[in-house]
Design a protein around this motif. Structure first.
Motif, PDB file in Angstrom:
ATOM      1  N   GLY A   1      22.364  28.951  10.353  1.00 13.35           N
ATOM      2  CA  GLY A   1      21.218  29.826  10.505  1.00 13.35           C
ATOM      3  C   GLY A   1      20.774  30.467   9.206  1.00 13.35           C
ATOM      4  N   ASP A   2      19.922  31.469   9.340  1.00 21.17           N
ATOM      5  CA  ASP A   2      19.374  32.164   8.188  1.00 21.17           C
ATOM      6  C   ASP A   2      20.396  33.135   7.603  1.00 21.17           C
ATOM      7  OD1 ASP A   2      16.965  30.841   8.551  1.00 21.17           O
ATOM      8  OD2 ASP A   2      16.172  32.420   9.867  1.00 21.17           O
ATOM      9  N   GLY A   3      20.276  33.333   6.305  1.00 18.85           N
ATOM     10  CA  GLY A   3      21.175  34.275   5.654  1.00 18.85           C
ATOM     11  C   GLY A   3      21.518  33.820   4.256  1.00 18.85           C
ATOM     12  N   PRO A   4      22.380  34.537   3.584  1.00 19.31           N
ATOM     13  CA  PRO A   4      22.739  34.193   2.208  1.00 19.31           C
ATOM     14  C   PRO A   4      23.579  32.929   2.133  1.00 19.31           C
ATOM     15  CG  PRO A   4      24.128  35.959   3.005  1.00 19.31           C
ATOM     16  CD  PRO A   4      23.088  35.736   4.068  1.00 19.31           C
ATOM     17  N   THR A   5      23.639  32.371   0.937  1.00 19.23           N
ATOM     18  CA  THR A   5      24.510  31.223   0.673  1.00 19.23           C
ATOM     19  C   THR A   5      25.706  31.705  -0.143  1.00 19.23           C
ATOM     20  OG1 THR A   5      22.662  29.666   0.703  1.00 19.23           O
ATOM     21  CG2 THR A   5      24.672  28.964  -0.419  1.00 19.23           C
ATOM     22  N   VAL A   6      26.883  31.476   0.380  1.00 23.64           N
ATOM     23  CA  VAL A   6      28.123  31.893  -0.277  1.00 23.64           C
ATOM     24  C   VAL A   6      28.923  30.647  -0.637  1.00 23.64           C
ATOM     25  CG1 VAL A   6      30.296  33.148  -0.033  1.00 23.64           C
ATOM     26  CG2 VAL A   6      28.189  34.096   0.939  1.00 23.64           C
ATOM     27  N   MET A   7      29.372  30.588  -1.873  1.00 20.93           N
ATOM     28  CA  MET A   7      30.179  29.462  -2.340  1.00 20.93           C
ATOM     29  C   MET A   7      31.596  29.945  -2.639  1.00 20.93           C
ATOM     30  SD  MET A   7      29.328  26.659  -5.330  1.00 20.93           S
ATOM     31  CE  MET A   7      29.982  27.494  -6.771  1.00 20.93           C
TER      32      MET A   7
ATOM     33  N   GLN B   1      30.206  35.146  13.984  1.00 20.13           N
ATOM     34  CA  GLN B   1      30.305  36.395  13.229  1.00 20.13           C
ATOM     35  C   GLN B   1      29.527  36.372  11.912  1.00 20.13           C
ATOM     36  OE1 GLN B   1      34.367  37.787  12.792  1.00 20.13           O
ATOM     37  NE2 GLN B   1      34.971  36.870  14.751  1.00 20.13           N
ATOM     38  N   TRP B   2      28.969  35.222  11.542  1.00 22.01           N
ATOM     39  CA  TRP B   2      28.251  35.161  10.270  1.00 22.01           C
ATOM     40  C   TRP B   2      27.024  34.266  10.392  1.00 22.01           C
ATOM     41  CZ3 TRP B   2      27.963  30.314   7.845  1.00 22.01           C
ATOM     42  CH2 TRP B   2      28.928  29.368   8.229  1.00 22.01           C
ATOM     43  N   SER B   3      26.112  34.463   9.467  1.00 26.29           N
ATOM     44  CA  SER B   3      24.885  33.674   9.464  1.00 26.29           C
ATOM     45  C   SER B   3      24.495  33.375   8.019  1.00 26.29           C
ATOM     46  CB  SER B   3      23.765  34.456  10.151  1.00 26.29           C
ATOM     47  OG  SER B   3      22.563  33.699  10.160  1.00 26.29           O
TER      48      SER B   3
ATOM     49  N   LEU C   1      29.741  39.517   3.457  1.00 20.97           N
ATOM     50  CA  LEU C   1      28.536  39.082   2.763  1.00 20.97           C
ATOM     51  C   LEU C   1      27.551  38.376   3.706  1.00 20.97           C
ATOM     52  CD1 LEU C   1      30.152  37.678  -0.501  1.00 20.97           C
ATOM     53  CD2 LEU C   1      28.796  39.777  -0.290  1.00 20.97           C
ATOM     54  N   MET C   2      28.092  37.693   4.746  1.00 20.71           N
ATOM     55  CA  MET C   2      27.259  36.877   5.622  1.00 20.71           C
ATOM     56  C   MET C   2      27.223  37.417   7.048  1.00 20.71           C
ATOM     57  SD  MET C   2      28.588  33.116   4.327  1.00 20.71           S
ATOM     58  CE  MET C   2      27.161  32.202   4.914  1.00 20.71           C
ATOM     59  N   GLY C   3      27.793  38.596   7.253  1.00 21.77           N
ATOM     60  CA  GLY C   3      27.911  39.117   8.605  1.00 21.77           C
ATOM     61  C   GLY C   3      26.585  39.341   9.290  1.00 21.77           C
ATOM     62  N   LYS C   4      26.563  39.062  10.590  1.00 22.63           N
ATOM     63  CA  LYS C   4      25.352  39.298  11.363  1.00 22.63           C
ATOM     64  C   LYS C   4      25.173  40.799  11.595  1.00 22.63           C
ATOM     65  CE  LYS C   4      25.414  34.897  13.848  1.00 22.63           C
ATOM     66  NZ  LYS C   4      25.486  34.223  15.178  1.00 22.63           N
ATOM     67  N   PRO C   5      23.926  41.273  11.602  1.00 23.18           N
ATOM     68  CA  PRO C   5      23.684  42.696  11.840  1.00 23.18           C
ATOM     69  C   PRO C   5      24.294  43.137  13.159  1.00 23.18           C
ATOM     70  CG  PRO C   5      21.682  41.588  11.116  1.00 23.18           C
ATOM     71  CD  PRO C   5      22.681  40.508  11.408  1.00 23.18           C
TER      72      PRO C   5
END
Length: 439
Positions: free
Chosen positions: A87-93, A153-155, A435-439
């Motif tokens: 889904g939508d959200g930041p990209t974490v590497m 739990q993340w997006s 960092l990627m947690g859903k609101p």
């Protein structure tokens, strides 16, 4: 209870860690740990050298596929990129390095490496995970598993990479040159950790800003005019000239660099001559140069070239016999922990690892993890953490002066793998979920 320990040369007073409250994430790490330790033992027993990590990449890529990642192998020669879109959200590497070192293991572990291989030198040697990359990979798998199971739990987009050739400082650049930021989603945040051989197992260290240094290798060929040692007036002695260069180089840090800038200029090799009574016609110096800022690096490298030429002129050398200064390319740039990301992750980890998260000084070691931030400083934030690996009983003996702890790259370095893997897995997973947690 208070105890004092040293990390990267700094004395720190540490509160004994209070028992952490159990929670769902920590329980999951504990449940997964036996399998991760078995993976660690397999990786430890079967290390591969830089850009030779074929078996390692294959077995870990297969595991990532079973978790639902889109996996691409052969990025930057032997690197692996695993992508999970949610889904939508930041990209974490998240990055782990894979390569071992040309070291003959002497830990005495039942799963000690007996592997042999041929590195870039062309001379066969033993191979060992003497820098703890096996713990990095096991925690990488552990983190991937936990995040793949918690997609509710993340997006955003999770990009997990296995990087080759960190030990020779070329793997990160190889992956970037092979399209890491163009063929795959470019990260907003890049995270990694490194085990620490001078810190108690399970403790987490972070530096705010520069964490590791620029690493430059410089070679100087110093020509001379050889001859008989009994008649030095008929020669131009390169040993004397090279010695003058070595001594003058000591003033670069002490008298030219701003005292607030940390740097190191070390002559690690001085080679000249073959017999008592012969003045050679050449001397060779090998130098390691460490710095943090790009400005300090430029000043040091220009200073080395200037000193070499200036001392040669002072010695009366003709223009066609000026020293030849070569700076190895590519070099390893300084690793920078971006302050905003560092502060956010640390704020998340401190309550979770109560009494075990500390700010530590930057070190003069090098890490090509730096390349991922430098490839797009305007849009990428980065952070590398330290995770202590010294067993509790060994730490206690070292504090009493009863033993000397082995360093990274030592044939005797064997971290407390279960504690390192569990701590790093939990820390990376918790940071990513934040960092990627859903609101």
């Amino acid at each position: 209870m208070r105890r004092v320990w040293r990390w990267a040369g700094a004395s720190l007073v540490v509160l004994a860690a209070a028992p952490a409250q159990a929670d769902e994430l920590r329980d999951a790490v504990t449940a997964d740990l036996p399998a991760l330790v078995e993976l660690y033992k397999d990786l430890h027993a079967n290390p591969e050298l830089s850009f030779q990590e074929v078996e390692t990449a294959k077995k870990l890529a297969a595991r990532a596929r079973t978790m639902g990642f889109e996996v691409t192998e052969g990025v930057g020669k032997t690197g692996v990129v695993a992508v999970m879109r949610n889904g939508d959200g930041p990209t974490v590497m998240l990055r782990a390095d894979m390569d071992g070192l040309p070291v003959i293991e002497q830990t005495g572990l039942p799963y000690a490496s007996k592997r042999r291989a041929v590195p870039q030198t062309g001379i066969e040697t033993g191979v060992m995970h003497a820098c703890g990359h096996d713990t990095h990979m096991a925690a990488w798998i552990g983190t991937a598993q936990l995040l793949s199971e918690r997609k509710d739990q993340w997006s955003g987009t999770l990009v997990m990479i296995l990087q080759p050739a960190e030990e020779i400082g070329e793997g990160a650049k190889a992956m970037l040159d092979d399209g890491l930021y163009t063929r795959f989603p470019k990260p907003d945040y890049v995270l990694a950790f490194h085990d620490a051989a001078q810190a108690p197992a399970g403790h987490i260290g972070y530096a705010n800003g520069f964490a590791l240094a620029n690493v430059d290798s410089v070679d100087i060929v110093v020509p001379g005019v050889g001859g008989h040692g009994a008649y030095p007036h008929t020669t131009k002695d390169p040993v004397v000239l090279a010695s003058a260069i070595v001594m003058r180089l000591q003033t670069l840090v002490s008298r030219e660099l701003n005292p607030t800038d940390s740097a190191v200029v070390t002559v690690g090799s001085f080679q000249a001559g073959s017999k008592h009574n012969i003045i050679p016609d050449e001397a060779r110096l090998q130098i390691t140069v460490r710095s943090y800022s790009d400005g300090a690096r430029k000043q040091l490298l220009e200073g080395i070239a200037r000193i070499a030429r200036g001392e040669a002129i002072a010695a009366g050398m003709p223009e066609n016999k000026m020293p030849k200064v070569t700076v190895a390319d590519p070099y390893v740039p300084a690793t920078y922990n971006t302050p905003e990301l560092t502060q956010r992750v640390v704020a998340r980890l401190k309550p979770r690892f109560e009494g075990r998260v500390f700010e530590v000084p930057a070190v003069m070691g090098g890490e090509d993890f730096s390349q991922f931030y430098r490839a797009d400083r305007e849009n990428v934030e980065s952070l590398i953490l330290w995770v202590g690996g010294v067993r509790a009983e060994e730490w206690a003996k070292a504090q009493k002066g009863e033993i000397t702890l082995p360093s990274l790259h030592s044939p005797f370095w064997a971290p407390d793998a279960p504690v390192v893997i569990a701590t790093a897995t939990e820390a990376l997973t918790a940071a990513t979920l934040d960092l990627m947690g859903k609101p």
